[in-house]
Motif scaffolding. Structure first.
Motif, PDB file in Angstrom:
ATOM      1  N   LEU A 125      15.678  29.091  42.861  1.00  0.00           N
ATOM      2  CA  LEU A 125      16.292  29.161  44.188  1.00  0.00           C
ATOM      3  C   LEU A 125      15.713  28.079  45.083  1.00  0.00           C
ATOM      4  O   LEU A 125      16.420  27.480  45.897  1.00  0.00           O
ATOM      5  CB  LEU A 125      16.042  30.531  44.833  1.00  0.00           C
ATOM      6  CG  LEU A 125      16.612  31.777  44.158  1.00  0.00           C
ATOM      7  CD1 LEU A 125      16.422  32.987  45.064  1.00  0.00           C
ATOM      8  CD2 LEU A 125      18.082  31.600  43.816  1.00  0.00           C
ATOM      9  N   ALA A 126      14.418  27.829  44.910  1.00  0.00           N
ATOM     10  CA  ALA A 126      13.752  26.813  45.732  1.00  0.00           C
ATOM     11  C   ALA A 126      14.419  25.456  45.574  1.00  0.00           C
ATOM     12  O   ALA A 126      14.621  24.729  46.553  1.00  0.00           O
ATOM     13  CB  ALA A 126      12.278  26.735  45.370  1.00  0.00           C
ATOM     14  N   ALA A 127      14.747  25.100  44.351  1.00  0.00           N
ATOM     15  CA  ALA A 127      15.383  23.804  44.104  1.00  0.00           C
ATOM     16  C   ALA A 127      16.709  23.706  44.846  1.00  0.00           C
ATOM     17  O   ALA A 127      17.064  22.645  45.377  1.00  0.00           O
ATOM     18  CB  ALA A 127      15.592  23.602  42.604  1.00  0.00           C
ATOM     19  N   TYR A 128      17.437  24.809  44.896  1.00  0.00           N
ATOM     20  CA  TYR A 128      18.706  24.820  45.624  1.00  0.00           C
ATOM     21  C   TYR A 128      18.475  24.717  47.128  1.00  0.00           C
ATOM     22  O   TYR A 128      19.033  23.841  47.803  1.00  0.00           O
ATOM     23  CB  TYR A 128      19.491  26.089  45.299  1.00  0.00           C
ATOM     24  CG  TYR A 128      20.669  26.314  46.215  1.00  0.00           C
ATOM     25  CD1 TYR A 128      21.857  25.600  46.052  1.00  0.00           C
ATOM     26  CD2 TYR A 128      20.590  27.223  47.277  1.00  0.00           C
ATOM     27  CE1 TYR A 128      22.934  25.797  46.915  1.00  0.00           C
ATOM     28  CE2 TYR A 128      21.656  27.422  48.132  1.00  0.00           C
ATOM     29  CZ  TYR A 128      22.818  26.704  47.953  1.00  0.00           C
ATOM     30  OH  TYR A 128      23.883  26.879  48.804  1.00  0.00           O
ATOM     31  N   PHE A 129      17.649  25.598  47.678  1.00  0.00           N
ATOM     32  CA  PHE A 129      17.470  25.628  49.131  1.00  0.00           C
ATOM     33  C   PHE A 129      16.861  24.343  49.675  1.00  0.00           C
ATOM     34  O   PHE A 129      17.250  23.873  50.750  1.00  0.00           O
ATOM     35  CB  PHE A 129      16.601  26.822  49.538  1.00  0.00           C
ATOM     36  CG  PHE A 129      17.308  28.145  49.466  1.00  0.00           C
ATOM     37  CD1 PHE A 129      18.473  28.369  50.194  1.00  0.00           C
ATOM     38  CD2 PHE A 129      16.821  29.181  48.683  1.00  0.00           C
ATOM     39  CE1 PHE A 129      19.148  29.588  50.139  1.00  0.00           C
ATOM     40  CE2 PHE A 129      17.473  30.404  48.611  1.00  0.00           C
ATOM     41  CZ  PHE A 129      18.636  30.605  49.342  1.00  0.00           C
TER      42      PHE A 129
END
Length: 212
Positions: A125-129
């Motif tokens: 999720l971090a990579a997306y956000f």
């Protein structure tokens, strides 16, 4: 235009963002969490979920209930929350330790399922956000706006993916808290600490093409 300065002296006499004096428990949250960059998927999902619960309420209400929220939602492990069934939802609706709002509870369970999909697509999720990080050169003067173009873009993309309770204002508050923008006021004693933490932070890479 107000002449009130955007900072106030903390308990140690050092200047801090004015909002952290609104409640005794805010100073510790302001000093230790708010604005520091986060790449932990669980914490990111938790914060976006709590921002949804805050809609129409105060952050003080949510912060006071945060530990109970964590117990009720399995520490916001979205893989577990995604498996919540109707019985688990009904138990949450009866739980006086959280905000018993059917729409918000159902949204968090629904969003957990979307989060599982998003993690599978991007790796984390971090990579997306973090594709939506606000560069300091593009950021508005601290605490003068309630949203930003990057927050609007993120909210739009999340809604397209089926997420609920993720309007631009909610998303911007999430970005402020999780360090995607350094929104501590210039005089705040914590602002430089956050800036240094952001400089050290290794932005997670997504499998997707970065947002232009």
């Amino acid at each position: 235009m107000s002449d009130t300065p955007p900072f106030i002296a903390g308990t140690d006499g050092q200047p801090r963002c004015r909002w952290c004096a609104a409640a005794p428990e805010f100073e510790a949250y302001h000093d230790r969490e708010w604005g520091f960059p986060v790449d932990d998927d669980i914490r990111l999902f938790e914060k976006l979920s709590l921002e949804a619960f805050q809609s129409g309420l105060s952050w003080r209400t949510i912060l006071a209930k945060r530990e109970h929220f964590r117990r009720a939602f399995e520490g916001f492990d979205f893989h577990q929350v995604a498996r919540f069934d109707d019985a688990r939802r009904d138990a949450l609706l009866a739980d006086e330790g959280i905000v018993r709002h059917r729409g918000k509870i159902e949204a968090v369970i629904h969003n957990a399922r979307r989060a599982v999909d998003l993690q599978a697509e991007h790796g984390t999720l971090a990579a997306y956000f973090w594709r939506f990080e606000i560069d300091p050169a593009q950021a508005a003067e601290p605490q003068t706006v309630s949203t930003a173009p990057q927050a609007i873009a993120l909210a739009k993309d999340l809604k397209k993916r089926g997420w609920k309770f993720v309007g631009p204002t909610t998303v911007y508050a999430f970005m402020q808290a999780m360090g995607l923008v350094n929104d501590h006021v210039e005089a705040c004693v914590i602002r430089q600490q956050v800036a240094e933490a952001r400089d050290r932070f290794v932005v997670p890479r997504s499998r997707q093409i970065a947002v232009k």
